[in-house]
Each structure stands twice: as C-alpha cells, then as structure tokens.
Design an enzyme around this catalytic site. Structure first.
Site, short mmCIF file in Angstrom:
data_model
loop_
_atom_site.label_atom_id
_atom_site.label_comp_id
_atom_site.label_asym_id
_atom_site.label_seq_id
_atom_site.Cartn_x
_atom_site.Cartn_y
_atom_site.Cartn_z
N PRO A 1 0.81 -1.24 0.00
CA PRO A 1 0.00 0.00 0.00
C PRO A 1 0.83 1.27 0.00
O PRO A 1 0.44 2.27 -0.61
CB PRO A 1 -0.83 -0.13 1.29
CG PRO A 1 -0.95 -1.59 1.52
CD PRO A 1 0.36 -2.18 1.05
N GLY B 1 4.95 1.37 -4.30
CA GLY B 1 4.68 0.77 -5.59
C GLY B 1 5.98 0.51 -6.31
O GLY B 1 6.57 -0.55 -6.21
N ILE C 1 -10.63 6.82 -34.40
CA ILE C 1 -10.93 6.62 -35.82
C ILE C 1 -12.35 6.09 -36.01
O ILE C 1 -13.08 6.54 -36.92
CB ILE C 1 -9.91 5.64 -36.45
CG1 ILE C 1 -8.52 6.29 -36.53
CG2 ILE C 1 -10.36 5.22 -37.86
CD1 ILE C 1 -7.43 5.33 -36.98
N GLU D 1 4.64 -4.28 -13.71
CA GLU D 1 6.02 -4.70 -14.04
C GLU D 1 6.94 -3.50 -14.22
O GLU D 1 7.86 -3.53 -15.03
CB GLU D 1 6.05 -5.56 -15.31
CG GLU D 1 5.33 -6.88 -15.15
CD GLU D 1 5.88 -7.73 -14.02
OE1 GLU D 1 7.02 -8.20 -14.11
OE2 GLU D 1 5.16 -7.90 -13.03
N GLY D 2 6.70 -2.46 -13.45
CA GLY D 2 7.49 -1.24 -13.54
C GLY D 2 6.81 -0.24 -14.45
O GLY D 2 6.59 -0.51 -15.63
N THR D 3 6.42 0.90 -13.92
CA THR D 3 5.75 1.91 -14.73
C THR D 3 6.66 2.41 -15.85
O THR D 3 7.88 2.21 -15.83
CB THR D 3 5.35 3.12 -13.87
OG1 THR D 3 6.54 3.74 -13.37
CG2 THR D 3 4.46 2.71 -12.71
#
Length: 417
Positions: free
Chosen positions: A143, A146, A368, A394-396
């Site tokens: 929490p 991250g 579109i 998986e990592g920003t």
C-alpha cells in the site's frame, strides 16, 4: 547474428494459441469483462495440456548441464522466452484478461527460476507442469510502496527454525487463485533487515494452506477485468527455513543480492508484459483496418507518398509502425535472455515502447471509429481499457525510463532518481 525465426515446433504451438484466442477467448471476451473474477475454465482446460507438457520439457532441460562452446555460450540456444512471448501475444490478441488466468505459475515461476537454487527449482516448479492446473503469484507491491521496492515493509524474521512473515501485499495477480489452490503458492518479497533498504530484500515461497495468510479483497479494475487481482495479508506466517529463494546466507551484504533477484525476475517478465500489450495492439489495428475496408471501402495504400494518403490511412500506418518497432524490441529482449546474455536494458526498452504503443494505438482506434469505437457493442473500447495497465505494472513507464537512462549513462539509482 540475431535470428527471430521460429522453429517449426514453436510455430505450431503459436498457431494453437492463436486458434484458442480466436475460437475460445474472443467470443467470451465481453462476458468475462462483465463477470469479473469468474474463472474461464473452458480456456484453461483447452490450454493446460500444452502448457503442462512444455513445462515438463523445460524442467528436464534445467536438470541438464549447459552445453557450451569455447566462448562459453550455449551451442544450442534455448528458445523458451521467444516461444513464450509469441504465445502470450497470440493469447492477448484473444483477451489479455483471460490470458492472465493461465495457471502456469507466471510471475511466481519466473521468480523461482530467477532467484531460486537448482534444488528449489526442481522442488517448486513441477507443480506448474502436472496433470492439474495450478496457479502461482508474486507478492511485491504494498500500500505504501509501488515502484520504490526499497520501501517494502513486509518483514521476514528467523525464529525457532522458521521464517515468520508479516505484512500486506496488494495487486497480486492470480493471488486469490494461487492461495485457494491446494497445490498453489506465492513468492513474497520481504525484508530481513528494514534498515538495509534494497540489500535486505529476499524472496520467500509461501504455499497455499499456510496458516496466517488472508485474502482481504479482490480488486475491481478498469481493464483486464477477467484477471484475478488480490490484496493479501500475512500475519505471523511461519514457513520452512529453506523456503527462502537463493543462497541461505542472509547476512546484509553490499551486493544487494535480494534486489538483484527481483530485477532478474523483471528482466524475464517485462518482455512477456510487452508481448501481451502488443497482442492487444494487433487486435485493435486489425479491427480498424477491417472496419475501414467494410464501411468506407478504404484499403491502406502503402505504396503512395504520405501526403497522398487520407488521414485515416496515415493514422493506421503510424499505428503499425509503433507496433512493429515495439515488437522487434520485445523479440530482441527475449532472444538475448535465451542466449544467456544480459537483457536488462532491452527488457525495459521493450516494456516502455510496448506500453506507450498499445496506449496510443487503442486510443487512436477508438478515435478513428468514433461512436462505433466508444460503443460497448464492440471490443475496441475494452481494448483501450485493457491497454493502460501495460504501461503501469512490471514497472511503470517512468521507472523503466529511469532504468534505461541509468544503463545508457552509467549512473546508479542514487545518482539518477
């Protein structure tokens, strides 16, 4: 020389995955998006025999000594990661959320392979290659932390011949299914020394049925809604001493062994996430081209100069260029890992490029197609919702850009934050 040619055996598996995506996943895509947390057993039972058989082959390969030449490189390079990214791409074309239900161990298995000893690999990995579908999960995010893994507060203390784990983990993919499966497990990243930062991080295997483990809630998400995503609390959870992955010596060192184990896991999983993103992107591109052909009689005229094309044609070509660039990077990252070569830079590069590409491609697809793209009668709006997570987990994108910059410029994490 880099060679992305797939052996016939792998091409056949990819073809089977594409068939499952088309005939099993895509027709149920909307249903599982609207019935979050329901298990797609039809898909699981269709895919499990192939995945389990391949898992058994991979386990046998782990037992064999490496066959290397004079230069130390394998004479017959593995194709494990190239096979994986192609299968993931095909399944994510069908539905990325349903794909994440695949009980192959996924992140847990990747962590065990990256950080575990050969003995631990042979102890834990066979359960993901048995006759019964079995789930695994990886517990990293908390929490209060991250992307900053050095801020992990979950602790592991050695007491009376056990490790005792306490803490809370969030956003655990397949966490609920792994812990409710009698044969499942999760890999929990915890600190053995809260003052040591990343140097104190270590991965621990917690098996299903262990007392003190509680599934607090399942997340309701914007996208990949068919995926099981759990919040898990560990209260005085006792596990065997040999359930710590890697070297039994857990003294604080300057080598950051635990953190390196986490990063090795990400080196393996980031190309997989990129492949999933690009399966979604391919689905969106193909659908846009199909609608333009059917409704507007527009075929993309690749042979013409850009200024002679319609706006829609230019947009589609740009979408395809983004997709192709990201896919080539993803294949390179997987190929390097199969060669036994470092791929940290390439893994982060493909993760960034794919996350950015799928976000832009799906957004442009909705744009579109206009009201047709925004309508829930079609899957384009769902693909746009599914796409964004690929730029986060998986990592920003921001964290992976830092990894790339540090690798290229030669800075440490302390020097470039």
């Amino acid at each position: 020389m880099i060679d992305f040619t797939l052996p016939e055996s792998i091409a056949q598996q990819v073809s089977m995955a594409q068939m499952a995506a088309e005939h099993i996943m895509r027709p149920k895509s909307r249903y599982y998006d609207e019935h979050e947390h329901e298990i797609p057993w039809d898909f699981i039972y269709a895919m499990w025999p192939m995945m389990a058989e391949q898992g058994r082959k991979d386990l046998e390969a782990l037992k064999k000594p490496k066959d290397t030449g004079d230069n130390g490189k394998p004479k017959r390079p593995k194709t494990t990661n190239m096979r994986l990214i192609h299968i993931i791409e095909a399944l994510s074309w069908g539905d990325a959320g349903i794909y994440l239900n695949l009980p192959s161990g996924q992140l847990a298995a990747a962590a065990i392979q990256a950080a575990g000893t050969p003995e631990q690999q042979q102890r834990f990995l066979p359960r993901f290659a048995g006759d019964k579908p079995t789930w695994g999960g990886m517990c990293m995010t908390e929490p209060q932390c991250g992307s900053d893994t050095s801020a992990i507060r979950t602790t592991a203390k050695r007491e009376d011949g056990h490790w005792v784990i306490n803490g809370t983990k969030i956003y655990v993919t397949s966490g609920s299914r792994a812990l409710r499966d009698s044969n499942g497990l999760v890999v929990v990243w915890a600190t053995i020394d809260p003052t040591a930062g990343r140097a104190g991080m270590r991965p621990f295997v917690v098996e299903a049925g262990t007392p003190g483990v509680s599934i607090i809630k399942l997340e309701n998400k914007m996208g990949i809604r068919a995926s099981d995503t759990a919040m898990i609390v560990f209260e005085d959870v006792k596990i065997p001493l040999d359930n710590i992955l890697g070297k039994p010596d857990v003294e604080r060192t300057s080598q950051d062994e635990g953190f390196k184990g986490a990063m090795k896991t990400f080196d393996a999983t980031r190309p997989a996430v990129a492949a999933s993103a690009l399966g979604i992107a391919r689905a969106a591109i193909e659908y846009v081209k199909e609608v333009l052909k059917k409704e507007e009689n527009i075929d993309i005229r690749y042979h013409l100069a850009r200024h002679k094309l319609t706006a829609a044609e230019r947009d589609v070509i740009d979408m395809e260029a983004m997709h192709k660039a990201a896919w080539l990077l993803t294949q390179k990252a997987a190929w390097l890992m199969d060669q036994g070569l470092p791929n940290t830079l390439e893994a982060s590069e493909c993760k960034v490029k794919a996350g950015e590409a799928v976000t832009k491609i799906t957004q442009k697809a909705v744009e579109i197609l206009g009201p047709l793209g925004y309508s829930r009668d079609y899957l384009v709006e769902k693909w746009m919702r599914d796409a964004k997570i690929n730029d986060i987990f998986e990592g920003t994108g921001q964290i992976n850009r830092l990894v790339i910059a540090r690798r290229i410029l030669g800075y440490t994490s302390k020097e470039l934050r």
